[in-house]
Design a protein around this motif. Sequence first.
Motif, PDB file in Angstrom:
ATOM      1  N   GLY A  52      -0.456  -7.548  -1.381  1.00 47.63           N
ATOM      2  CA  GLY A  52       0.223  -6.751  -2.353  1.00 47.63           C
ATOM      3  C   GLY A  52      -0.944  -5.727  -2.924  1.00 47.63           C
ATOM      4  N   ILE A  53      -2.077  -6.320  -3.304  1.00 45.74           N
ATOM      5  CA  ILE A  53      -3.238  -5.002  -3.772  1.00 45.74           C
ATOM      6  C   ILE A  53      -3.817  -4.394  -2.565  1.00 45.74           C
ATOM      7  N   THR A  82      -0.212 -13.509  -1.653  1.00 36.47           N
ATOM      8  CA  THR A  82       0.738 -12.426  -1.909  1.00 36.47           C
ATOM      9  C   THR A  82      -0.103 -11.586  -2.582  1.00 36.47           C
ATOM     10  N   LYS A  83      -1.047 -11.848  -3.613  1.00 37.78           N
ATOM     11  CA  LYS A  83      -1.623 -10.937  -4.523  1.00 37.78           C
ATOM     12  C   LYS A  83      -2.446 -10.029  -3.659  1.00 37.78           C
ATOM     13  N   LEU A 102      -1.777   2.533   0.257  1.00 43.27           N
ATOM     14  CA  LEU A 102      -0.708   3.570  -0.084  1.00 43.27           C
ATOM     15  C   LEU A 102      -1.512   4.472  -1.008  1.00 43.27           C
ATOM     16  N   ILE A 103      -2.224   4.289  -1.732  1.00 43.15           N
ATOM     17  CA  ILE A 103      -2.805   5.198  -2.631  1.00 43.15           C
ATOM     18  C   ILE A 103      -3.660   6.224  -1.705  1.00 43.15           C
ATOM     19  N   THR A 104      -4.420   5.491  -0.702  1.00 39.53           N
ATOM     20  CA  THR A 104      -5.285   6.037   0.207  1.00 39.53           C
ATOM     21  C   THR A 104      -4.378   7.219   1.056  1.00 39.53           C
ATOM     22  N   THR A 127      -1.950  -3.567   0.274  1.00 40.14           N
ATOM     23  CA  THR A 127      -0.967  -2.657   0.461  1.00 40.14           C
ATOM     24  C   THR A 127      -1.229  -1.441  -0.492  1.00 40.14           C
ATOM     25  N   PHE A 128      -1.202  -1.780  -1.940  1.00 41.32           N
ATOM     26  CA  PHE A 128      -1.235  -0.870  -2.714  1.00 41.32           C
ATOM     27  C   PHE A 128      -2.361   0.233  -2.449  1.00 41.32           C
ATOM     28  N   ILE A 129      -3.400  -0.379  -2.197  1.00 42.01           N
ATOM     29  CA  ILE A 129      -4.733   0.548  -1.911  1.00 42.01           C
ATOM     30  C   ILE A 129      -4.641   1.310  -0.773  1.00 42.01           C
TER      31      ILE A 129
END
Length: 151
Positions: free
Chosen positions: A20-21, A16-17, A27-29, A23-25
Amino acid sequence: MTKETAKSIAKYSATTKVIGIGTFILLITLLITYNRGKNQGKKEEETKVVPVPLPTVDLEKGVTEDVAKRVRAYALSLHEDLIEIFGMRDVDLYKRLTSENDTVLVSVYNDFNNLYVNEEKGSLTKWLQDEIVQPNAMKAFIERSLNLNLK
């Protein structure tokens, strides 16, 4: 809790981590790419309206101080009128402008564009043409502006 359940939860937690990480990267990109594209589009959309030369004035001398004050007052009044949210147009303003000589009209056009070209719609003529409510006085002013090649 058994040892298997604890390991399963720990393993799920790590997965999950990572998701999650990741997905976060992603989205930021995507956000950075979107903002760059949006900013590039704004730069391309910004209109550069070329000032129209004054028809009857020596360009080195320009217009008189009295005419320059009148021109600035007209430009400011036009802007106030065009941003009016209820669409109540100052018909007298357009009648006065239409009765002015070519030099004043071109000066008002250039001054308005210098002040407000990137604010909303481009040139003064474009602002006027985009108005939904166009009284006859405004239509006459638009026609006169187009006859002077103020686009």
